[in-house]
Write an enzyme that holds these catalytic residues in place. Structure first.
Site, mmCIF file in Angstrom:
data_model
loop_
_atom_site.group_PDB
_atom_site.id
_atom_site.type_symbol
_atom_site.label_atom_id
_atom_site.label_comp_id
_atom_site.label_asym_id
_atom_site.label_seq_id
_atom_site.Cartn_x
_atom_site.Cartn_y
_atom_site.Cartn_z
ATOM 1 N N GLU A 136 0.839 -1.212 0.000
ATOM 2 C CA GLU A 136 0.000 0.000 0.000
ATOM 3 C C GLU A 136 0.869 1.256 0.000
ATOM 4 O OE1 GLU A 136 -3.177 0.232 2.958
ATOM 5 O OE2 GLU A 136 -3.032 2.416 2.861
ATOM 6 N N SER A 234 -0.638 -6.264 7.381
ATOM 7 C CA SER A 234 -0.352 -5.148 8.287
ATOM 8 C C SER A 234 -1.411 -5.058 9.384
ATOM 9 C CB SER A 234 -0.309 -3.841 7.488
ATOM 10 O OG SER A 234 -0.207 -2.739 8.347
#
Ligand code: SF4
Length: 327
Positions: A136, A234
């Site tokens: 990301e 994450s």
């Protein structure tokens, strides 16, 4: 395996919400729908979501996972970008190679991309709070020319950051960070640079927020916590950290029941279970079943929020779906 007469009691507190978020559902459904509409193969750049079970299931149906578009031969098959988002260079390359590209980037990641673009157009230097190397972060930094975005990972980074002009500064964040760590970093940046522009609505997404809040409620009540999720997820890793910081002595991140180190769960009476946003509920059930083989399990749910977020599929998949498939 112990019989029920000898099995110790175990209260399992299930965090709610847990598991799949709307962005993950949309990404997985995009691959499924593309397979149904066009047939295999369907190429997917990067793991569509960070979960081996999900990836293996889609691979068995005909999805081919690659890390870069260069690994894909000339093809008319769909090429899907993962939920984490991609740098601008990726759709550009897909366009040059005439790929039939489908973007499964989560709309909440796309929102951060657009924020960064607007700041850049307004002449602001951008601080991205996030973790180096996460797809990301690579995708968000790749929305803008090199040097336009500076990555800040820690309080130390925030203390050392030197902007070109402290009056023309903005920050955005990765969507899956720790709420508390990020709040500290933002507070420091605001103290150092009072003119720094904040997002209208915070970038850490609703799913990350709600899953962390549920863990904060459960962690002080249990002796151990299982976070179902992948080590490269994450938001799952943040859940493990939040559990430990919120008073749980042992929080384990596991992908499957087979990963559980049973020596760490011997004499416990209360266990918390949650799952990262990319972990399917079937794996939570597998974990509960594994505990039920060793303990007499009673399950209660502890809720921190209700969720009803839904993101529609990418437009081309909606338009080309027949009415039955769209149901
Ligand atoms: S965790 Fe949040 S940003 Fe990531 S896919 Fe889910 S909803 Fe989107």
């Amino acid at each position: 395996m112990a019989d029920s007469a000898t099995k110790p009691d175990l209260l399992v507190l299930l965090c709610s919400p847990r598991g799949f978020c709307a962005g993950v559902v949309r990404a997985i459904d995009s691959v499924e729908r593309a397979l149904a509409l066009y047939g295999p193969p369907v190429y997917v750049r990067h793991e569509i979501v960070h979960n081996r079970y999900v990836v293996d299931s889609l691979r068995a149906k005909g999805a081919i996972f690659v890390e870069e578009l260069g690994e894909i031969p000339e093809t008319t098959a769909p090429v899907i970008f993962s939920a984490h988002g991609v740098a601008k260079a990726v759709p550009e390359e897909a366009g040059r190679r005439n790929f039939f590209a489908l973007d499964a980037t989560c709309p909440l990641v796309t929102k951060v991309h657009r924020e960064a673009e607007i700041h850049h157009k307004r002449g602001r230097e951008i601080v991205l709070i996030g973790h180096q190397g996460h797809p990301e972060v690579i995708g968000t930094m790749g929305q803008l020319p090199a040097g336009a975005v500076s990555l800040v990972e820690t309080l130390e980074d925030a203390a050392a950051f030197v902007p070109q002009d402290p009056e023309r500064l903005a920050y955005v964040t990765q969507t899956t960070l720790s709420l508390d760590d990020t709040a500290e970093i933002i507070a420091l940046l605001k103290r150092r640079f009072p003119a720094i522009v904040s997002p209208h609505k915070k970038d850490i997404c609703y799913a990350t927020t709600n899953r962390q809040e549920a863990v904060k409620k459960v962690a002080p009540l249990v002796e151990a916590m299982i976070v179902v999720g992948a080590p490269n997820s994450s938001n799952s890793r943040r859940l493990q950290e939040v559990a430990e910081r919120s008073g749980c002595a042992h929080a384990a991140l596991v992908q499957r029941a087979a990963d559980i180190d049973w020596s760490r769960f011997g004499a416990i009476a209360r266990l918390g279970i949650t799952a990262g946003a990319s972990a399917p509920e079937v794996l939570v059930e597998e974990i509960i079943d594994a505990f039920a083989e060793r303990y007499t399990v009673r399950v209660e749910t502890v809720s921190a929020a209700d969720e009803d977020v839904f993101f529609p599929l990418p437009r081309v998949l909606r338009e080309q779906s027949n009415p039955e498939a769209a149901e």
